[in-house]
Design an enzyme around this catalytic site. Structure first.
Site, PDB file in Angstrom:
ATOM      1  N   ARG A  62       0.819  -1.219   0.000  1.00 19.94           N
ATOM      2  CA  ARG A  62       0.000   0.000   0.000  1.00 19.94           C
ATOM      3  C   ARG A  62       0.851   1.267   0.000  1.00 19.94           C
ATOM      4  O   ARG A  62       0.403   2.310  -0.434  1.00 19.94           O
ATOM      5  CB  ARG A  62      -0.934   0.003   1.200  1.00 19.94           C
ATOM      6  CG  ARG A  62      -1.967  -1.094   1.122  1.00 19.94           C
ATOM      7  CD  ARG A  62      -2.921  -1.043   2.282  1.00 19.94           C
ATOM      8  NE  ARG A  62      -3.773  -2.234   2.272  1.00 19.94           N
ATOM      9  CZ  ARG A  62      -4.261  -2.807   3.336  1.00 19.94           C
ATOM     10  NH1 ARG A  62      -4.013  -2.296   4.535  1.00 19.94           N
ATOM     11  NH2 ARG A  62      -5.005  -3.870   3.242  1.00 19.94           N
ATOM     12  N   CYS A  74      -1.503 -13.728   0.396  1.00 21.46           N
ATOM     13  CA  CYS A  74      -0.583 -14.215   1.421  1.00 21.46           C
ATOM     14  C   CYS A  74      -0.931 -15.661   1.758  1.00 21.46           C
ATOM     15  O   CYS A  74      -2.094 -16.066   1.697  1.00 21.46           O
ATOM     16  CB  CYS A  74      -0.690 -13.368   2.685  1.00 21.46           C
ATOM     17  SG  CYS A  74      -0.094 -11.683   2.496  1.00 21.46           S
ATOM     18  N   GLU A  77       3.898 -20.991   4.709  1.00 16.47           N
ATOM     19  CA  GLU A  77       4.860 -21.979   4.221  1.00 16.47           C
ATOM     20  C   GLU A  77       4.612 -23.312   4.927  1.00 16.47           C
ATOM     21  O   GLU A  77       4.081 -23.343   6.042  1.00 16.47           O
ATOM     22  CB  GLU A  77       6.298 -21.534   4.530  1.00 16.47           C
ATOM     23  CG  GLU A  77       6.836 -20.493   3.594  1.00 16.47           C
ATOM     24  CD  GLU A  77       7.107 -21.023   2.196  1.00 16.47           C
ATOM     25  OE1 GLU A  77       7.511 -22.189   2.034  1.00 16.47           O
ATOM     26  OE2 GLU A  77       6.905 -20.246   1.261  1.00 16.47           O
ATOM     27  N   ARG A  89       8.687 -14.993   2.018  1.00 16.07           N
ATOM     28  CA  ARG A  89       9.070 -15.314   0.645  1.00 16.07           C
ATOM     29  C   ARG A  89       8.082 -14.672  -0.318  1.00 16.07           C
ATOM     30  O   ARG A  89       6.893 -14.587  -0.021  1.00 16.07           O
ATOM     31  CB  ARG A  89       9.068 -16.835   0.431  1.00 16.07           C
ATOM     32  CG  ARG A  89      10.157 -17.566   1.165  1.00 16.07           C
ATOM     33  CD  ARG A  89       9.971 -19.074   0.955  1.00 16.07           C
ATOM     34  NE  ARG A  89      11.037 -19.862   1.518  1.00 16.07           N
ATOM     35  CZ  ARG A  89      11.075 -20.305   2.778  1.00 16.07           C
ATOM     36  NH1 ARG A  89      10.110 -20.006   3.613  1.00 16.07           N
ATOM     37  NH2 ARG A  89      12.085 -21.033   3.197  1.00 16.07           N
ATOM     38  N   TYR A 107      17.603 -12.335  -2.374  1.00 15.70           N
ATOM     39  CA  TYR A 107      17.572 -12.971  -1.058  1.00 15.70           C
ATOM     40  C   TYR A 107      18.320 -12.073  -0.086  1.00 15.70           C
ATOM     41  O   TYR A 107      19.474 -11.724  -0.331  1.00 15.70           O
ATOM     42  CB  TYR A 107      18.192 -14.369  -1.124  1.00 15.70           C
ATOM     43  CG  TYR A 107      17.322 -15.309  -1.925  1.00 15.70           C
ATOM     44  CD1 TYR A 107      16.360 -16.085  -1.297  1.00 15.70           C
ATOM     45  CD2 TYR A 107      17.411 -15.362  -3.313  1.00 15.70           C
ATOM     46  CE1 TYR A 107      15.521 -16.913  -2.027  1.00 15.70           C
ATOM     47  CE2 TYR A 107      16.577 -16.186  -4.053  1.00 15.70           C
ATOM     48  CZ  TYR A 107      15.637 -16.956  -3.403  1.00 15.70           C
ATOM     49  OH  TYR A 107      14.802 -17.755  -4.131  1.00 15.70           O
ATOM     50  N   ARG A 115      19.207 -19.885  -1.041  1.00 16.22           N
ATOM     51  CA  ARG A 115      19.662 -20.095  -2.424  1.00 16.22           C
ATOM     52  C   ARG A 115      21.073 -19.544  -2.613  1.00 16.22           C
ATOM     53  O   ARG A 115      21.286 -18.562  -3.303  1.00 16.22           O
ATOM     54  CB  ARG A 115      18.707 -19.429  -3.404  1.00 16.22           C
ATOM     55  CG  ARG A 115      17.347 -20.074  -3.542  1.00 16.22           C
ATOM     56  CD  ARG A 115      17.388 -21.543  -3.988  1.00 16.22           C
ATOM     57  NE  ARG A 115      18.095 -21.786  -5.217  1.00 16.22           N
ATOM     58  CZ  ARG A 115      17.519 -21.922  -6.403  1.00 16.22           C
ATOM     59  NH1 ARG A 115      16.220 -21.849  -6.526  1.00 16.22           N
ATOM     60  NH2 ARG A 115      18.258 -22.149  -7.470  1.00 16.22           N
TER      61      ARG A 115
END
Length: 122
Positions: A62, A74, A77, A89, A107, A115
């Site tokens: 926003r 949203c 995980e 993420r 990242y 990663r």
């Protein structure tokens, strides 16, 4: 061509202010490094680990000009034992002409460990 841009960051606590600040920081870097305009974004999925519930990270959008009509969702995980905690993420799906190897995945902070094979920041 549609491509996915991945990004991840971490917070030090389940704090609304920190979640929003780190999410906005990550999104801004993802769009800057990949020269993305909000109109190029087809959709975004933001996931969080189970230890983040103080605020929907999507609220951070926003404060970014042009993101009013970007579809965002949203999600949680999968709580894999031993996985990174306090992690946010992002999967940003964009319309672009760049090749897959030219996409710059971002990242930050402790999420760099997710990663190590990709070009990393922070």
């Amino acid at each position: 061509m549609i491509r996915g841009i991945r990004g991840a960051t971490t917070v030090t606590s389940n704090s609304e202010v920190e979640i929003l600040n780190r999410t906005e920081e990550l999104i801004r870097e993802m769009i800057q490094e990949n020269s993305v305009e909000p109109a190029d974004i087809a959709s975004m999925i933001i996931s969080v680990t189970d230890d983040i519930n103080a605020v929907f990270p999507a609220k951070a959008l926003r404060g970014i000009v042009g993101f009013t009509f970007v579809p965002v969702m949203c999600a949680r995980e999968i709580p894999v034992p031993g996985s990174l905690h306090l992690c946010i993420r992002i999967m940003m799906t964009v319309n672009t002409t760049v090749a897959p190897h030219e996409v710059k995945h971002i990242y930050q902070y402790d999420a760099i460990s997710l990663r190590p094979d990709l070009k990393l920041t922070n």
